[in-house]
Design a protein around this motif. Structure first.
Motif, mmCIF file in Angstrom:
data_model
loop_
_atom_site.group_PDB
_atom_site.id
_atom_site.type_symbol
_atom_site.label_atom_id
_atom_site.label_comp_id
_atom_site.label_asym_id
_atom_site.label_seq_id
_atom_site.Cartn_x
_atom_site.Cartn_y
_atom_site.Cartn_z
ATOM 1 N N THR A 178 -4.550 9.129 6.555
ATOM 2 C CA THR A 178 -4.252 8.272 5.126
ATOM 3 C C THR A 178 -5.154 9.414 4.124
ATOM 4 O O THR A 178 -6.634 9.330 4.211
ATOM 5 N N MET A 179 -4.462 9.770 2.830
ATOM 6 C CA MET A 179 -5.649 10.844 1.864
ATOM 7 C C MET A 179 -5.704 10.188 0.873
ATOM 8 O O MET A 179 -7.132 9.904 -0.253
ATOM 9 N N VAL A 180 -4.544 9.957 -0.032
ATOM 10 C CA VAL A 180 -4.812 9.857 -1.570
ATOM 11 C C VAL A 180 -3.958 8.251 -1.346
ATOM 12 O O VAL A 180 -3.190 8.146 -1.581
ATOM 13 N N PRO A 181 -4.618 7.069 -2.325
ATOM 14 C CA PRO A 181 -4.230 6.104 -2.685
ATOM 15 C C PRO A 181 -3.549 6.260 -3.747
ATOM 16 O O PRO A 181 -4.174 6.774 -4.441
ATOM 17 N N PHE A 182 -2.731 5.358 -3.789
ATOM 18 C CA PHE A 182 -1.552 5.275 -5.253
ATOM 19 C C PHE A 182 -1.834 4.056 -5.491
ATOM 20 O O PHE A 182 -1.391 2.982 -5.151
ATOM 21 N N TRP A 232 0.875 -1.455 -0.198
ATOM 22 C CA TRP A 232 0.284 0.245 0.230
ATOM 23 C C TRP A 232 1.024 0.816 -0.069
ATOM 24 O O TRP A 232 1.724 1.265 0.484
ATOM 25 N N GLU A 233 0.620 2.320 -0.592
ATOM 26 C CA GLU A 233 1.265 3.698 -0.781
ATOM 27 C C GLU A 233 -0.045 4.638 -0.655
ATOM 28 O O GLU A 233 -0.649 4.959 -2.049
ATOM 29 N N HIS A 234 0.224 5.880 -0.203
ATOM 30 C CA HIS A 234 -0.513 7.113 -0.331
ATOM 31 C C HIS A 234 0.256 7.991 0.695
ATOM 32 O O HIS A 234 1.478 8.155 0.996
ATOM 33 N N PHE A 235 -0.458 9.022 -0.067
ATOM 34 C CA PHE A 235 0.368 10.269 0.592
ATOM 35 C C PHE A 235 -0.722 10.465 1.692
ATOM 36 O O PHE A 235 -2.419 10.893 1.545
ATOM 37 N N HIS A 236 -0.053 10.855 3.390
ATOM 38 C CA HIS A 236 -1.181 11.483 4.781
ATOM 39 C C HIS A 236 -0.667 12.814 5.219
ATOM 40 O O HIS A 236 0.287 13.777 3.643
ATOM 41 N N LYS A 279 -9.751 8.003 -7.614
ATOM 42 C CA LYS A 279 -11.817 7.150 -6.861
ATOM 43 C C LYS A 279 -11.060 7.625 -5.319
ATOM 44 O O LYS A 279 -12.632 7.241 -4.295
ATOM 45 N N MET A 280 -10.258 7.908 -4.718
ATOM 46 C CA MET A 280 -9.822 7.397 -3.646
ATOM 47 C C MET A 280 -10.246 6.918 -2.502
ATOM 48 O O MET A 280 -10.887 6.285 -1.676
ATOM 49 N N ASP A 281 -10.206 5.202 -3.091
ATOM 50 C CA ASP A 281 -10.667 4.132 -2.477
ATOM 51 C C ASP A 281 -9.463 3.171 -1.196
ATOM 52 O O ASP A 281 -8.735 2.659 -2.126
ATOM 53 N N ILE A 282 -9.184 3.557 -0.239
ATOM 54 C CA ILE A 282 -8.190 2.910 0.229
ATOM 55 C C ILE A 282 -7.956 1.951 0.343
ATOM 56 O O ILE A 282 -6.843 1.019 0.160
ATOM 57 N N PRO A 283 -8.596 1.286 1.256
ATOM 58 C CA PRO A 283 -8.687 -0.675 1.439
ATOM 59 C C PRO A 283 -8.511 -1.438 0.371
ATOM 60 O O PRO A 283 -9.931 -1.667 -0.064
ATOM 61 N N ASN A 284 -8.033 -1.681 0.012
ATOM 62 C CA ASN A 284 -8.318 -2.818 -1.575
ATOM 63 C C ASN A 284 -7.343 -3.390 -2.110
ATOM 64 O O ASN A 284 -5.963 -3.266 -1.390
ATOM 65 N N ASP A 285 -7.196 -4.714 -2.701
ATOM 66 C CA ASP A 285 -5.625 -4.545 -3.064
ATOM 67 C C ASP A 285 -5.799 -4.923 -5.480
ATOM 68 O O ASP A 285 -5.199 -5.682 -5.903
ATOM 69 N N GLU A 286 -5.094 -3.670 -4.740
ATOM 70 C CA GLU A 286 -4.849 -3.163 -6.697
ATOM 71 C C GLU A 286 -3.751 -1.789 -6.283
ATOM 72 O O GLU A 286 -3.413 -0.504 -6.982
ATOM 73 N N TYR A 339 -8.222 -5.730 6.455
ATOM 74 C CA TYR A 339 -6.292 -6.206 6.415
ATOM 75 C C TYR A 339 -5.772 -5.430 8.391
ATOM 76 O O TYR A 339 -6.062 -5.006 8.543
ATOM 77 N N ASP A 340 -4.829 -6.174 7.966
ATOM 78 C CA ASP A 340 -4.435 -6.588 9.521
ATOM 79 C C ASP A 340 -2.604 -5.301 9.451
ATOM 80 O O ASP A 340 -2.736 -4.645 8.219
ATOM 81 N N ALA A 341 -2.447 -5.353 10.214
ATOM 82 C CA ALA A 341 -1.268 -4.543 10.383
ATOM 83 C C ALA A 341 0.051 -4.777 9.463
ATOM 84 O O ALA A 341 0.707 -3.976 9.444
ATOM 85 N N HIS A 342 0.231 -6.229 9.260
ATOM 86 C CA HIS A 342 1.126 -6.338 7.933
ATOM 87 C C HIS A 342 0.717 -5.950 6.785
ATOM 88 O O HIS A 342 2.188 -5.139 6.478
ATOM 89 N N VAL A 343 -0.714 -5.622 7.086
ATOM 90 C CA VAL A 343 -0.612 -4.819 5.673
ATOM 91 C C VAL A 343 -0.076 -3.106 5.835
ATOM 92 O O VAL A 343 -0.204 -2.521 4.874
ATOM 93 N N THR A 344 -0.043 -2.684 7.138
ATOM 94 C CA THR A 344 -0.943 -1.273 7.310
ATOM 95 C C THR A 344 0.954 -1.073 7.222
ATOM 96 O O THR A 344 0.945 0.281 8.156
#
Length: 184
Positions: free
Chosen positions: A88-92, A49-53, A98-105, A168-173
């Motif tokens: 967490t603001m914008v997912p990369f 996962w990658e985002h800007f915060h 779409k600003m859909d943060i929790p996903n597998d993309e 999604y658990d802490a391993h992902v985040t």
């Protein structure tokens, strides 16, 4: 054209055994935001996962360091980053606008722990969804920080490491790298 850059440095490297590092660039030209992220030495063969915060009120976000390990467990988890970095603001991911943060993309690193990510995003669509999500806030890239997240599920985390987001658990985040976005 307006350009921004973040030099991404390791976070939690001692505990995860990887010194994830890289760069992120953001270029605004007409109605397009081009995002390019190059990462190295991340945990291999997993999604990151990658985002800007940042802070919706426009407050300057700063990168987290080990000083943010408030519970002394040796990890800086996602909730511990919030006082200095905001939310967490914008997912990369496949579709940032779409600003859909929790996903597998999100990107998956290769066998060497490297990955590249590039997306061209319609700026008007991203700004519209950003304003809806954050009460008429503006993107203000130079007030944001980039986080790269994700460690293998076989890494033993103490129960004190938090950061669950939906299923999604802490391993992902768990943050593995961070960089301050600055105007280039």
């Amino acid at each position: 054209m307006t350009k921004f850059k973040a030099n991404i440095v390791p976070l939690n490297a001692e505990k995860i055994g990887h010194k994830a590092h890289g760069t992120a660039t953001f270029e605004i030209d007409d109605n397009q935001l081009t995002i390019n992220i190059e990462m190295h030495d991340t945990p291999a063969n997993i999604q990151h996962w990658e985002h800007f915060h940042g802070f919706p009120d426009g407050h300057q976000a700063e990168i987290a360091t080990m000083d943010q390990d408030q519970n002394g467990d040796g990890f800086v988890d996602l909730p511990e980053t919030e006082p200095v970095s905001g939310t967490t603001m914008v997912p990369f991911n496949d579709e940032p606008a779409k600003m859909d943060i929790p996903n597998d993309e999100y990107p998956v690193s290769d066998a060497n722990g490297d990955f590249s990510y590039t997306r061209v995003v319609p700026l008007d669509q991203l700004e519209e969804n950003f304003k809806k999500a954050f009460s008429d806030s503006n993107l203000e890239l130079d007030k944001r920080v980039v986080y790269i997240h994700g460690i293998p599920t076989d890494v033993n985390l103490p129960g004190s490491v938090a950061g669950e987001v939906g299923p999604y658990d802490a391993h992902v985040t768990l943050p593995i790298a961070v960089g301050k976005i600055e105007k280039a």
